[in-house]
Write an enzyme that holds these catalytic residues in place. Structure first.
Site, mmCIF file in Angstrom:
data_model
loop_
_atom_site.group_PDB
_atom_site.id
_atom_site.type_symbol
_atom_site.label_atom_id
_atom_site.label_comp_id
_atom_site.label_asym_id
_atom_site.label_seq_id
_atom_site.Cartn_x
_atom_site.Cartn_y
_atom_site.Cartn_z
ATOM 1 N N CYS A 20 0.864 -1.149 0.010
ATOM 2 C CA CYS A 20 0.046 -0.040 0.009
ATOM 3 C C CYS A 20 0.820 1.142 -0.125
ATOM 4 O O CYS A 20 2.002 1.422 0.587
ATOM 5 C CB CYS A 20 -0.867 0.027 1.116
ATOM 6 N N PRO A 21 0.758 2.191 -0.581
ATOM 7 C CA PRO A 21 -0.505 2.438 -1.377
ATOM 8 C C PRO A 21 -0.289 2.350 -2.981
ATOM 9 O O PRO A 21 -1.423 2.651 -3.685
ATOM 10 C CB PRO A 21 -1.016 4.139 -1.099
#
Length: 85
Positions: A20-21
Site C-alpha cells: 500500500c498505497p
C-alpha cells in the site's frame, strides 16, 4: 444466468506482493483505462491491502461488487461507474 455474466471480469490485475498505497494507485489507473461499467478483478494480499484498498476505491467513486477469500489472497471485483453524458 444474467447474474453470473454480470460478475465476469473484463480484466484481471494481480497485485499480490504489492505494498500500500501502490496497489490502490495501480488499481485506480487500470480502472481508468477500462470502459464505463467495466469490471476488474484484483488479487490482493491479506492484511493492510484488503483492509485499505476496497475502502479507498469506494471513496474514489468505484463500486466494490464482491470480495472473495481465496485462501492465501483475496479476489476483489470492482466496477468502473457508468458516467452519464
Amino acid at each position: 444466468m444474467i447474474i453470473s455474466s454480470l460478475l465476469t471480469p473484463d480484466a484481471q490485475l494481480d497485485l499480490r506482493g504489492t505494498p500500500c498505497p501502490i496497489n490502490f494507485v495501480r488499481t485506480k489507473l487500470r480502472l481508468e483505462q477500462m470502459p464505463n461499467g467495466g469490471l476488474l478483478e484484483v488479487w490482493l494480499d491479506a492484511g493492510e491491502p484488503i483492509e485499505q484498498v476496497p475502502d479507498s476505491l469506494t471513496m474514489a467513486g468505484y463500486h466494490v461488487e464482491k470480495i472473495t477469500d481465496c485462501s492465501g489472497y483475496f479476489s476483489l471485483l470492482v466496477r468502473r461507474p457508468v458516467t452519464v453524458a
